[in-house]
Design an enzyme around this catalytic site. Structure first.
Site, PDB file in Angstrom:
ATOM      1  N   ARG A 261      37.980  81.405  39.218  1.00 52.70           N
ATOM      2  CA  ARG A 261      38.357  79.986  39.158  1.00 52.70           C
ATOM      3  C   ARG A 261      39.519  79.795  38.190  1.00 52.70           C
ATOM      4  O   ARG A 261      40.449  79.031  38.446  1.00 52.70           O
ATOM      5  CB  ARG A 261      37.164  79.144  38.706  1.00 52.70           C
ATOM      6  CG  ARG A 261      36.070  79.051  39.757  1.00 52.70           C
ATOM      7  CD  ARG A 261      34.873  78.296  39.230  1.00 52.70           C
ATOM      8  NE  ARG A 261      33.788  78.297  40.194  1.00 52.70           N
ATOM      9  CZ  ARG A 261      32.509  78.377  39.888  1.00 52.70           C
ATOM     10  NH1 ARG A 261      32.130  78.458  38.616  1.00 52.70           N
ATOM     11  NH2 ARG A 261      31.595  78.368  40.826  1.00 52.70           N
TER      12      ARG A 261
ATOM     13  N   PHE B 290      34.075  75.804  51.625  1.00 54.30           N
ATOM     14  CA  PHE B 290      32.776  76.280  51.118  1.00 54.30           C
ATOM     15  C   PHE B 290      32.689  75.977  49.614  1.00 54.30           C
ATOM     16  O   PHE B 290      32.431  76.858  48.805  1.00 54.30           O
ATOM     17  CB  PHE B 290      32.583  77.784  51.352  1.00 54.30           C
ATOM     18  CG  PHE B 290      32.811  78.231  52.769  1.00 54.30           C
ATOM     19  CD1 PHE B 290      31.792  78.161  53.708  1.00 54.30           C
ATOM     20  CD2 PHE B 290      34.046  78.729  53.168  1.00 54.30           C
ATOM     21  CE1 PHE B 290      31.996  78.585  55.024  1.00 54.30           C
ATOM     22  CE2 PHE B 290      34.262  79.149  54.482  1.00 54.30           C
ATOM     23  CZ  PHE B 290      33.235  79.091  55.408  1.00 54.30           C
TER      24      PHE B 290
ATOM     25  N   ASP C 246      32.663  71.212  52.459  1.00 50.98           N
ATOM     26  CA  ASP C 246      31.392  71.921  52.586  1.00 50.98           C
ATOM     27  C   ASP C 246      30.623  71.243  53.709  1.00 50.98           C
ATOM     28  O   ASP C 246      30.776  70.044  53.941  1.00 50.98           O
ATOM     29  CB  ASP C 246      30.592  71.858  51.271  1.00 50.98           C
ATOM     30  CG  ASP C 246      29.562  72.972  51.155  1.00 50.98           C
ATOM     31  OD1 ASP C 246      29.776  73.913  50.362  1.00 50.98           O
ATOM     32  OD2 ASP C 246      28.531  72.915  51.868  1.00 50.98           O
ATOM     33  N   SER C 247      29.776  72.018  54.404  1.00 50.75           N
ATOM     34  CA  SER C 247      29.004  71.400  55.486  1.00 50.75           C
ATOM     35  C   SER C 247      27.797  70.651  54.936  1.00 50.75           C
ATOM     36  O   SER C 247      27.174  69.879  55.652  1.00 50.75           O
ATOM     37  CB  SER C 247      28.557  72.477  56.489  1.00 50.75           C
ATOM     38  OG  SER C 247      27.847  73.481  55.808  1.00 50.75           O
TER      39      SER C 247
ATOM     40  N   ALA D  92      33.197  74.493  58.216  1.00 43.48           N
ATOM     41  CA  ALA D  92      34.492  75.075  57.841  1.00 43.48           C
ATOM     42  C   ALA D  92      35.192  75.715  59.045  1.00 43.48           C
ATOM     43  O   ALA D  92      36.410  75.620  59.172  1.00 43.48           O
ATOM     44  CB  ALA D  92      34.302  76.108  56.735  1.00 43.48           C
TER      45      ALA D  92
ATOM     46  N   ASP E 171      35.438  80.795  50.222  1.00 45.85           N
ATOM     47  CA  ASP E 171      34.348  81.456  49.486  1.00 45.85           C
ATOM     48  C   ASP E 171      33.030  81.203  50.214  1.00 45.85           C
ATOM     49  O   ASP E 171      32.170  80.460  49.726  1.00 45.85           O
ATOM     50  CB  ASP E 171      34.297  80.915  48.045  1.00 45.85           C
ATOM     51  CG  ASP E 171      33.238  81.630  47.206  1.00 45.85           C
ATOM     52  OD1 ASP E 171      32.890  82.778  47.547  1.00 45.85           O
ATOM     53  OD2 ASP E 171      32.762  81.032  46.222  1.00 45.85           O
TER      54      ASP E 171
ATOM     55  N   CYS F  17      30.772  87.582  49.308  1.00 41.35           N
ATOM     56  CA  CYS F  17      29.713  87.875  48.327  1.00 41.35           C
ATOM     57  C   CYS F  17      28.561  88.618  48.992  1.00 41.35           C
ATOM     58  O   CYS F  17      27.461  88.691  48.449  1.00 41.35           O
ATOM     59  CB  CYS F  17      29.236  86.594  47.638  1.00 41.35           C
ATOM     60  SG  CYS F  17      28.539  85.397  48.769  1.00 41.35           S
TER      61      CYS F  17
HETATM   62  N1  SAH Z   1      32.669  78.364  46.158  1.00 37.60           N
HETATM   63  C1  SAH Z   1      31.403  77.925  45.611  1.00 37.60           C
HETATM   64  C2  SAH Z   1      30.229  78.723  46.113  1.00 37.60           C
HETATM   65  C3  SAH Z   1      30.102  78.754  47.614  1.00 37.60           C
HETATM   66  S1  SAH Z   1      28.452  78.929  48.187  1.00 37.60           S
HETATM   67  C4  SAH Z   1      31.479  77.958  44.080  1.00 37.60           C
HETATM   68  O1  SAH Z   1      32.501  78.317  43.514  1.00 37.60           O
HETATM   69  O2  SAH Z   1      30.486  77.586  43.456  1.00 37.60           O
HETATM   70  C5  SAH Z   1      28.636  78.708  49.882  1.00 37.60           C
HETATM   71  C6  SAH Z   1      28.714  77.245  50.345  1.00 37.60           C
HETATM   72  O3  SAH Z   1      29.077  77.281  51.713  1.00 37.60           O
HETATM   73  C7  SAH Z   1      27.427  76.455  50.271  1.00 37.60           C
HETATM   74  O4  SAH Z   1      27.622  75.300  49.506  1.00 37.60           O
HETATM   75  C8  SAH Z   1      27.106  76.066  51.720  1.00 37.60           C
HETATM   76  O5  SAH Z   1      26.612  74.728  51.861  1.00 37.60           O
HETATM   77  C9  SAH Z   1      28.455  76.176  52.367  1.00 37.60           C
HETATM   78  N2  SAH Z   1      28.472  76.483  53.804  1.00 37.60           N
HETATM   79  C10 SAH Z   1      27.696  77.355  54.483  1.00 37.60           C
HETATM   80  N3  SAH Z   1      28.070  77.430  55.775  1.00 37.60           N
HETATM   81  C11 SAH Z   1      29.116  76.573  55.919  1.00 37.60           C
HETATM   82  C12 SAH Z   1      29.963  76.211  57.017  1.00 37.60           C
HETATM   83  N4  SAH Z   1      29.799  76.750  58.223  1.00 37.60           N
HETATM   84  N5  SAH Z   1      30.940  75.315  56.789  1.00 37.60           N
HETATM   85  C13 SAH Z   1      31.119  74.767  55.572  1.00 37.60           C
HETATM   86  N6  SAH Z   1      30.365  75.068  54.509  1.00 37.60           N
HETATM   87  C14 SAH Z   1      29.362  75.960  54.673  1.00 37.60           C
END
Ligand code: SAH
Length: 407
Positions: free
Chosen positions: A225, A241, A263-264, A293, A311, A351
Protein backbone atom coordinates in the site's frame (compact mmCIF):
# COMPACT_ATOMS: atom_id res chain seq x y z
CA UNK A 1 4.35 -35.70 30.16
CA UNK A 2 3.07 -39.00 28.81
CA UNK A 3 1.60 -38.47 25.36
CA UNK A 4 0.66 -40.69 22.43
CA UNK A 5 3.14 -41.26 19.66
CA UNK A 6 3.38 -42.04 15.98
CA UNK A 7 6.23 -44.00 14.46
CA UNK A 8 7.42 -43.28 10.93
CA UNK A 9 8.18 -45.59 8.07
CA UNK A 10 11.89 -46.01 7.30
CA UNK A 11 13.50 -42.92 5.69
CA UNK A 12 10.41 -40.79 6.27
CA UNK A 13 12.12 -38.66 8.93
CA UNK A 14 14.18 -36.66 6.45
CA UNK A 15 11.83 -33.71 6.04
CA UNK A 16 11.44 -33.44 9.83
CA UNK A 17 15.20 -33.42 10.27
CA UNK A 18 15.14 -30.44 7.90
CA UNK A 19 12.49 -28.72 10.08
CA UNK A 20 9.63 -29.04 7.65
CA UNK A 21 6.66 -28.60 10.00
CA UNK A 22 4.15 -30.92 8.29
CA UNK A 23 4.08 -34.69 8.64
CA UNK A 24 1.87 -36.43 6.10
CA UNK A 25 -0.25 -39.41 7.14
CA UNK A 26 1.33 -41.62 4.47
CA UNK A 27 4.68 -41.40 6.32
CA UNK A 28 3.26 -43.06 9.45
CA UNK A 29 3.90 -46.77 10.06
CA UNK A 30 2.19 -47.25 13.44
CA UNK A 31 0.69 -45.41 16.38
CA UNK A 32 0.81 -45.89 20.12
CA UNK A 33 -1.83 -44.62 22.57
CA UNK A 34 -5.10 -42.82 21.95
CA UNK A 35 -5.06 -40.37 19.04
CA UNK A 36 -7.75 -37.78 18.37
CA UNK A 37 -7.99 -34.65 16.29
CA UNK A 38 -6.05 -31.97 18.15
CA UNK A 39 -4.14 -34.14 20.63
CA UNK A 40 -0.43 -33.71 21.29
CA UNK A 41 1.69 -36.42 19.78
CA UNK A 42 5.36 -37.39 19.86
CA UNK A 43 6.85 -38.29 16.49
CA UNK A 44 9.45 -41.09 16.42
CA UNK A 45 11.68 -42.40 13.68
CA UNK A 46 11.19 -46.01 12.61
CA UNK A 47 13.88 -46.95 15.14
CA UNK A 48 12.01 -45.18 17.95
CA UNK A 49 14.18 -42.04 18.29
CA UNK A 50 12.02 -39.05 19.30
CA UNK A 51 12.05 -36.38 16.56
CA UNK A 52 9.73 -33.83 18.06
CA UNK A 53 6.22 -33.02 19.22
CA UNK A 54 3.21 -31.70 17.35
CA UNK A 55 -0.56 -31.48 17.04
CA UNK A 56 -2.24 -34.51 15.51
CA UNK A 57 -5.11 -34.26 12.99
CA UNK A 58 -7.24 -36.83 11.19
CA UNK A 59 -6.19 -35.43 7.84
CA UNK A 60 -3.56 -35.79 5.17
CA UNK A 61 -1.32 -33.43 7.16
CA UNK A 62 -1.38 -35.74 10.19
CA UNK A 63 0.96 -33.78 12.45
CA UNK A 64 1.86 -30.10 12.57
CA UNK A 65 5.15 -29.89 14.38
CA UNK A 66 5.45 -27.54 17.35
CA UNK A 67 8.96 -28.55 18.34
CA UNK A 68 11.82 -30.51 16.84
CA UNK A 69 13.30 -31.21 20.26
CA UNK A 70 12.71 -34.91 20.87
CA UNK A 71 10.60 -34.85 24.01
CA UNK A 72 9.90 -31.17 24.51
CA UNK A 73 7.11 -30.57 27.02
CA UNK A 74 4.37 -28.34 25.60
CA UNK A 75 3.74 -26.32 28.75
CA UNK A 76 2.99 -22.64 29.43
CA UNK A 77 6.73 -21.88 29.20
CA UNK A 78 6.82 -23.35 25.69
CA UNK A 79 4.07 -20.99 24.48
CA UNK A 80 5.67 -18.05 26.24
CA UNK A 81 9.02 -18.71 24.57
CA UNK A 82 7.48 -18.98 21.10
CA UNK A 83 5.35 -15.83 21.57
CA UNK A 84 8.28 -13.90 23.04
CA UNK A 85 10.40 -14.77 19.99
CA UNK A 86 7.59 -13.61 17.71
CA UNK A 87 7.15 -10.34 19.60
CA UNK A 88 10.90 -9.70 19.72
CA UNK A 89 11.09 -10.01 15.93
CA UNK A 90 8.34 -7.39 15.49
CA UNK A 91 10.02 -5.11 18.02
CA UNK A 92 13.42 -5.55 16.38
CA UNK A 93 12.13 -4.50 12.96
CA UNK A 94 10.45 -1.39 14.35
CA UNK A 95 6.89 -2.38 13.51
CA UNK A 96 5.50 -2.27 16.96
CA UNK A 97 5.34 1.12 18.55
CA UNK A 98 2.91 2.00 21.19
CA UNK A 99 2.15 5.69 20.78
CA UNK A 100 1.03 6.58 17.25
CA UNK A 101 0.03 10.13 18.21
CA UNK A 102 3.65 10.82 19.03
CA UNK A 103 4.73 9.99 15.53
CA UNK A 104 4.85 6.18 15.49
CA UNK A 105 2.88 5.13 12.47
CA UNK A 106 1.81 1.51 13.12
CA UNK A 107 -0.18 -0.28 15.77
CA UNK A 108 -1.68 -3.01 13.64
CA UNK A 109 0.50 -5.98 12.80
CA UNK A 110 0.64 -9.77 12.73
CA UNK A 111 2.20 -11.15 15.88
CA UNK A 112 2.09 -14.84 14.90
CA UNK A 113 2.20 -16.11 11.34
CA UNK A 114 1.77 -19.87 11.75
CA UNK A 115 4.70 -21.91 10.48
CA UNK A 116 6.77 -18.74 9.96
CA UNK A 117 6.78 -18.30 13.75
CA UNK A 118 7.08 -22.01 14.51
CA UNK A 119 3.44 -22.16 15.56
CA UNK A 120 1.69 -24.04 12.74
CA UNK A 121 -2.07 -23.58 12.77
CA UNK A 122 -2.02 -20.33 14.76
CA UNK A 123 -2.55 -16.75 13.56
CA UNK A 124 -2.55 -13.75 15.89
CA UNK A 125 -3.13 -10.21 14.60
CA UNK A 126 -2.85 -7.24 16.92
CA UNK A 127 -5.13 -4.20 16.60
CA UNK A 128 -3.98 -1.55 19.04
CA UNK A 129 -4.59 -3.06 22.47
CA UNK A 130 -6.52 -6.11 21.23
CA UNK A 131 -5.02 -9.38 20.03
CA UNK A 132 -7.21 -11.42 17.66
CA UNK A 133 -6.37 -15.09 17.61
CA UNK A 134 -7.33 -17.61 14.97
CA UNK A 135 -6.89 -21.39 15.10
CA UNK A 136 -6.57 -23.41 11.92
CA UNK A 137 -6.21 -26.73 13.73
CA UNK A 138 -7.98 -28.44 16.62
CA UNK A 139 -4.66 -28.58 18.46
CA UNK A 140 -4.47 -24.79 18.54
CA UNK A 141 -8.19 -24.62 19.39
CA UNK A 142 -7.67 -26.74 22.51
CA UNK A 143 -4.60 -24.67 23.47
CA UNK A 144 -6.35 -21.29 23.06
CA UNK A 145 -6.68 -20.46 26.76
CA UNK A 146 -3.09 -21.23 27.65
CA UNK A 147 -1.87 -19.32 24.57
CA UNK A 148 -3.94 -16.27 25.54
CA UNK A 149 -2.50 -16.33 29.07
CA UNK A 150 1.03 -16.71 27.71
CA UNK A 151 0.48 -13.78 25.34
CA UNK A 152 -0.58 -11.48 28.19
CA UNK A 153 2.48 -12.49 30.18
CA UNK A 154 4.87 -11.93 27.29
CA UNK A 155 3.53 -8.42 26.55
CA UNK A 156 3.69 -7.59 30.23
CA UNK A 157 7.34 -8.71 30.35
CA UNK A 158 8.54 -7.14 27.09
CA UNK A 159 6.32 -4.08 26.61
CA UNK A 160 4.84 -3.25 30.01
CA UNK A 161 1.32 -3.31 31.44
CA UNK A 162 -1.86 -2.54 29.49
CA UNK A 163 -0.23 -2.66 26.06
CA UNK A 164 -2.55 -5.58 25.30
CA UNK A 165 -5.82 -5.44 27.22
CA UNK A 166 -7.86 -8.17 25.54
CA UNK A 167 -7.58 -11.36 23.52
CA UNK A 168 -10.42 -12.15 21.12
CA UNK A 169 -10.78 -15.65 19.70
CA UNK A 170 -12.13 -15.95 16.16
CA UNK A 171 -12.08 -19.43 14.66
CA UNK A 172 -15.61 -20.12 13.53
CA UNK A 173 -14.53 -19.74 9.94
CA UNK A 174 -11.12 -21.35 10.10
CA UNK A 175 -11.27 -24.75 11.80
CA UNK A 176 -10.89 -27.58 9.31
CA UNK A 177 -14.29 -29.33 9.41
CA UNK A 178 -17.86 -28.11 9.59
CA UNK A 179 -18.58 -29.94 12.89
CA UNK A 180 -15.52 -28.34 14.44
CA UNK A 181 -16.55 -24.91 13.24
CA UNK A 182 -20.06 -25.42 14.59
CA UNK A 183 -18.89 -26.34 18.07
CA UNK A 184 -16.52 -23.36 18.24
CA UNK A 185 -17.65 -20.15 19.93
CA UNK A 186 -15.98 -16.90 19.02
CA UNK A 187 -15.52 -14.38 21.81
CA UNK A 188 -13.14 -12.71 24.22
CA UNK A 189 -10.82 -15.08 26.08
CA UNK A 190 -9.33 -12.28 28.15
CA UNK A 191 -10.65 -8.78 28.87
CA UNK A 192 -13.08 -6.92 26.66
CA UNK A 193 -12.39 -4.00 24.34
CA UNK A 194 -14.41 -1.99 21.86
CA UNK A 195 -12.91 -1.43 18.43
CA UNK A 196 -11.12 1.90 18.15
CA UNK A 197 -9.19 3.18 15.13
CA UNK A 198 -5.78 1.65 14.51
CA UNK A 199 -2.95 3.11 12.51
CA UNK A 200 -1.08 1.70 9.56
CA UNK A 201 1.69 3.96 8.28
CA UNK A 202 -0.25 6.82 9.84
CA UNK A 203 -3.52 5.97 8.06
CA UNK A 204 -6.51 5.21 10.29
CA UNK A 205 -8.58 2.05 10.00
CA UNK A 206 -11.46 0.81 12.07
CA UNK A 207 -10.89 -2.90 12.59
CA UNK A 208 -13.94 -5.13 12.75
CA UNK A 209 -12.87 -8.40 14.29
CA UNK A 210 -16.45 -9.32 15.15
CA UNK A 211 -17.80 -9.31 11.62
CA UNK A 212 -14.91 -8.66 9.22
CA UNK A 213 -13.14 -11.15 6.93
CA UNK A 214 -10.12 -12.97 8.38
CA UNK A 215 -9.28 -11.25 11.66
CA UNK A 216 -10.96 -8.07 10.42
CA UNK A 217 -8.37 -6.42 8.23
CA UNK A 218 -5.72 -7.46 5.70
CA UNK A 219 -2.50 -6.71 7.50
CA UNK A 220 -0.34 -8.23 4.79
CA UNK A 221 -0.55 -5.39 2.25
CA UNK A 222 1.03 -2.68 4.44
CA UNK A 223 4.26 -2.27 2.45
CA UNK A 224 2.57 -2.64 -0.91
CA UNK A 225 0.00 0.00 0.00
CA UNK A 226 2.86 2.36 0.84
CA UNK A 227 4.27 1.74 -2.64
CA UNK A 228 0.91 2.61 -4.22
CA UNK A 229 1.07 5.96 -2.43
CA UNK A 230 4.38 6.69 -4.15
CA UNK A 231 2.91 6.17 -7.63
CA UNK A 232 -0.48 7.79 -7.11
CA UNK A 233 0.18 11.51 -7.63
CA UNK A 234 -2.01 12.96 -10.37
CA UNK A 235 -3.32 9.57 -11.48
CA UNK A 236 -6.85 8.26 -12.00
CA UNK A 237 -6.96 5.02 -10.11
CA UNK A 238 -9.15 1.92 -9.92
CA UNK A 239 -8.81 -0.19 -6.75
CA UNK A 240 -10.58 -3.44 -7.63
CA UNK A 241 -11.37 -5.93 -4.83
CA UNK A 242 -10.89 -3.10 -2.35
CA UNK A 243 -12.41 -4.69 0.82
CA UNK A 244 -11.70 -2.06 3.53
CA UNK A 245 -10.25 0.36 0.97
CA UNK A 246 -6.62 0.07 2.08
CA UNK A 247 -4.99 0.88 -1.24
CA UNK A 248 -7.50 3.67 -1.93
CA UNK A 249 -6.60 5.56 1.24
CA UNK A 250 -2.90 5.52 0.44
CA UNK A 251 -3.61 6.64 -3.14
CA UNK A 252 -5.72 9.53 -1.85
CA UNK A 253 -2.98 10.56 0.55
CA UNK A 254 -0.47 10.23 -2.28
CA UNK A 255 -2.34 12.86 -4.32
CA UNK A 256 -4.32 10.76 -6.80
CA UNK A 257 -6.58 12.87 -9.00
CA UNK A 258 -9.41 10.36 -8.62
CA UNK A 259 -9.82 7.02 -6.84
CA UNK A 260 -12.57 4.53 -7.69
CA UNK A 261 -12.91 1.72 -5.15
CA UNK A 262 -14.71 -1.41 -6.26
CA UNK A 263 -15.94 -4.50 -4.43
CA UNK A 264 -18.88 -6.83 -4.98
CA UNK A 265 -19.71 -6.76 -1.27
CA UNK A 266 -21.88 -3.91 0.05
CA UNK A 267 -20.37 -4.44 3.49
CA UNK A 268 -16.88 -3.91 2.04
CA UNK A 269 -17.97 -0.75 0.26
CA UNK A 270 -19.51 0.57 3.46
CA UNK A 271 -16.21 -0.04 5.29
CA UNK A 272 -14.27 1.67 2.50
CA UNK A 273 -16.48 4.74 2.68
CA UNK A 274 -16.21 4.89 6.46
CA UNK A 275 -12.41 4.74 6.14
CA UNK A 276 -12.34 7.50 3.54
CA UNK A 277 -14.42 9.68 5.91
CA UNK A 278 -12.27 8.80 8.91
CA UNK A 279 -9.12 9.95 7.12
CA UNK A 280 -10.24 12.64 4.69
CA UNK A 281 -13.78 13.71 5.68
CA UNK A 282 -15.91 14.52 2.62
CA UNK A 283 -13.67 13.55 -0.28
CA UNK A 284 -14.74 14.42 -3.80
CA UNK A 285 -11.82 12.56 -5.33
CA UNK A 286 -13.25 9.21 -4.16
CA UNK A 287 -16.05 7.15 -5.69
CA UNK A 288 -17.52 3.78 -4.59
CA UNK A 289 -18.59 1.10 -7.04
CA UNK A 290 -20.45 -1.98 -5.77
CA UNK A 291 -20.15 -4.42 -8.63
CA UNK A 292 -18.57 -7.64 -9.82
CA UNK A 293 -14.98 -6.84 -10.81
CA UNK A 294 -14.99 -9.11 -13.85
CA UNK A 295 -18.11 -7.42 -15.24
CA UNK A 296 -16.82 -3.93 -14.47
CA UNK A 297 -13.46 -4.56 -16.14
CA UNK A 298 -15.22 -6.02 -19.18
CA UNK A 299 -17.47 -2.99 -19.54
CA UNK A 300 -15.27 -0.06 -18.58
CA UNK A 301 -14.06 2.20 -21.37
CA UNK A 302 -10.46 2.14 -22.52
CA UNK A 303 -8.15 4.78 -21.04
CA UNK A 304 -10.43 5.51 -18.04
CA UNK A 305 -7.65 4.75 -15.55
CA UNK A 306 -3.90 5.23 -15.54
CA UNK A 307 -3.41 3.13 -12.42
CA UNK A 308 -5.21 -0.14 -11.61
CA UNK A 309 -4.93 -2.36 -8.54
CA UNK A 310 -6.10 -5.97 -8.72
CA UNK A 311 -6.04 -7.73 -5.35
CA UNK A 312 -8.60 -10.52 -5.69
CA UNK A 313 -9.42 -13.16 -3.03
CA UNK A 314 -7.56 -16.48 -3.25
CA UNK A 315 -8.92 -17.98 -6.48
CA UNK A 316 -7.37 -21.37 -5.62
CA UNK A 317 -7.65 -22.68 -2.08
CA UNK A 318 -5.97 -25.93 -3.15
CA UNK A 319 -4.10 -27.34 -6.15
CA UNK A 320 -7.18 -29.17 -7.48
CA UNK A 321 -8.73 -25.91 -8.69
CA UNK A 322 -5.46 -24.43 -9.90
CA UNK A 323 -6.41 -24.39 -13.56
CA UNK A 324 -9.56 -22.35 -12.98
CA UNK A 325 -7.66 -19.98 -10.73
CA UNK A 326 -5.06 -19.32 -13.41
CA UNK A 327 -7.84 -18.66 -15.93
CA UNK A 328 -9.30 -16.14 -13.46
CA UNK A 329 -5.97 -14.32 -13.03
CA UNK A 330 -5.41 -14.31 -16.77
CA UNK A 331 -8.86 -12.89 -17.43
CA UNK A 332 -8.76 -9.94 -15.03
CA UNK A 333 -5.20 -9.06 -15.92
CA UNK A 334 -5.95 -9.22 -19.65
CA UNK A 335 -8.75 -6.70 -19.16
CA UNK A 336 -6.47 -4.41 -17.18
CA UNK A 337 -3.80 -4.56 -19.91
CA UNK A 338 -6.43 -3.89 -22.59
CA UNK A 339 -8.00 -0.96 -20.82
CA UNK A 340 -5.29 0.88 -18.90
CA UNK A 341 -4.22 4.27 -20.32
CA UNK A 342 -0.81 4.51 -22.07
CA UNK A 343 2.01 4.72 -19.51
CA UNK A 344 -0.31 3.23 -16.88
CA UNK A 345 0.77 1.39 -13.76
CA UNK A 346 -0.78 -1.96 -12.83
CA UNK A 347 -0.43 -3.45 -9.35
CA UNK A 348 -1.52 -7.08 -9.60
CA UNK A 349 -1.61 -9.65 -6.78
CA UNK A 350 -2.31 -13.27 -5.96
CA UNK A 351 -2.78 -14.41 -2.38
CA UNK A 352 -3.45 -18.06 -3.30
CA UNK A 353 -0.99 -20.29 -1.50
CA UNK A 354 -1.65 -23.00 -4.10
CA UNK A 355 -0.46 -20.75 -6.96
CA UNK A 356 3.31 -20.46 -7.18
CA UNK A 357 5.14 -17.24 -7.98
CA UNK A 358 6.11 -18.67 -11.39
CA UNK A 359 2.56 -19.78 -12.21
CA UNK A 360 1.19 -16.37 -11.31
CA UNK A 361 3.82 -14.61 -13.36
CA UNK A 362 3.07 -16.87 -16.32
CA UNK A 363 -0.66 -16.07 -16.08
CA UNK A 364 0.13 -12.33 -16.08
CA UNK A 365 2.64 -12.80 -18.91
CA UNK A 366 0.01 -14.58 -21.01
CA UNK A 367 -2.47 -11.78 -20.36
CA UNK A 368 0.11 -9.14 -21.30
CA UNK A 369 1.08 -10.96 -24.49
CA UNK A 370 -2.57 -11.20 -25.55
CA UNK A 371 -2.93 -7.41 -25.22
CA UNK A 372 -0.04 -6.83 -27.62
CA UNK A 373 1.26 -3.98 -25.44
CA UNK A 374 4.77 -3.48 -24.16
CA UNK A 375 4.92 -4.23 -20.44
CA UNK A 376 7.78 -3.80 -17.98
CA UNK A 377 8.15 -5.20 -14.47
CA UNK A 378 8.97 -2.40 -12.03
CA UNK A 379 8.67 -4.27 -8.72
CA UNK A 380 8.13 -7.84 -7.56
CA UNK A 381 6.21 -7.82 -4.32
CA UNK A 382 5.63 -10.21 -1.47
CA UNK A 383 4.37 -10.31 2.10
CA UNK A 384 5.83 -8.07 4.82
CA UNK A 385 8.19 -8.78 7.68
CA UNK A 386 5.43 -9.72 10.14
CA UNK A 387 4.44 -12.59 7.80
CA UNK A 388 7.80 -14.39 7.86
CA UNK A 389 8.43 -17.58 5.90
CA UNK A 390 10.45 -20.45 7.32
CA UNK A 391 13.08 -21.30 4.73
CA UNK A 392 12.20 -24.95 5.34
CA UNK A 393 8.52 -24.30 4.60
CA UNK A 394 8.31 -22.47 1.27
CA UNK A 395 4.52 -23.11 1.28
CA UNK A 396 4.32 -20.20 3.74
CA UNK A 397 5.07 -17.68 1.02
CA UNK A 398 1.60 -16.95 -0.31
CA UNK A 399 1.42 -13.28 -1.33
CA UNK A 400 2.79 -12.46 -4.78
CA UNK A 401 2.56 -9.18 -6.59
CA UNK A 402 3.89 -7.42 -9.68
CA UNK A 403 4.01 -3.72 -10.42
CA UNK A 404 3.94 -3.27 -14.17
CA UNK A 405 4.20 -0.33 -16.49
CA UNK A 406 2.10 -0.62 -19.62
CA UNK A 407 3.21 1.46 -22.59
N1 SAH B 1 -7.32 -5.34 -1.34
C1 SAH B 1 -7.92 -5.61 -0.05
C2 SAH B 1 -8.11 -7.08 0.22
C3 SAH B 1 -8.93 -7.80 -0.82
S1 SAH B 1 -9.82 -9.18 -0.21
C4 SAH B 1 -7.07 -4.96 1.05
O1 SAH B 1 -6.06 -4.33 0.76
O2 SAH B 1 -7.46 -5.07 2.21
C5 SAH B 1 -10.78 -9.61 -1.57
C6 SAH B 1 -12.06 -8.78 -1.76
O3 SAH B 1 -12.58 -9.14 -3.02
C7 SAH B 1 -13.17 -9.03 -0.76
O4 SAH B 1 -13.53 -7.82 -0.15
C8 SAH B 1 -14.34 -9.56 -1.58
O5 SAH B 1 -15.62 -9.04 -1.18
C9 SAH B 1 -14.00 -9.07 -2.96
N2 SAH B 1 -14.52 -9.85 -4.09
C10 SAH B 1 -14.57 -11.19 -4.22
N3 SAH B 1 -15.02 -11.55 -5.44
C11 SAH B 1 -15.26 -10.38 -6.10
C12 SAH B 1 -15.72 -10.07 -7.42
N4 SAH B 1 -16.02 -11.03 -8.30
N5 SAH B 1 -15.83 -8.77 -7.76
C13 SAH B 1 -15.52 -7.79 -6.89
N6 SAH B 1 -15.08 -8.02 -5.64
C14 SAH B 1 -14.96 -9.31 -5.24
Amino acid sequence: MDISSVRLLPRKEESLLRFHPWLFSRAIASTDGELYDGCLVRVESHRGEPLGVGHYAEASIAVRMLSFIGNEEIEPQFWQARLAAALQLRLACGLLRVDPEAGSPNNVYRLVHGEGDQLPGLIIDVYGDTAVMQAHSMGMHYAREVIAQALMQVYQDLCGPEVIRAVYYKSQGTLPTREQREMCDDGFLIGHTEATPVWENGIKFMPDWLRGQKTGFFVDQRDNRALVEQYARGRRLLNAFCYTGGFSLYALRGGAERVDSLDSSTKAMYLTEEHVKLNFGQCHRHRSITQDAFAYLDEMPQGEYDMIILDPPAFAKHRKVLRNALIGYRRINAQAFNKIAPGGILFTFSCSQAVSREEFRLAVFTAAAASGRHVRILHQLTQPIDHPVSIYHPEGEYLKGLVLQVE
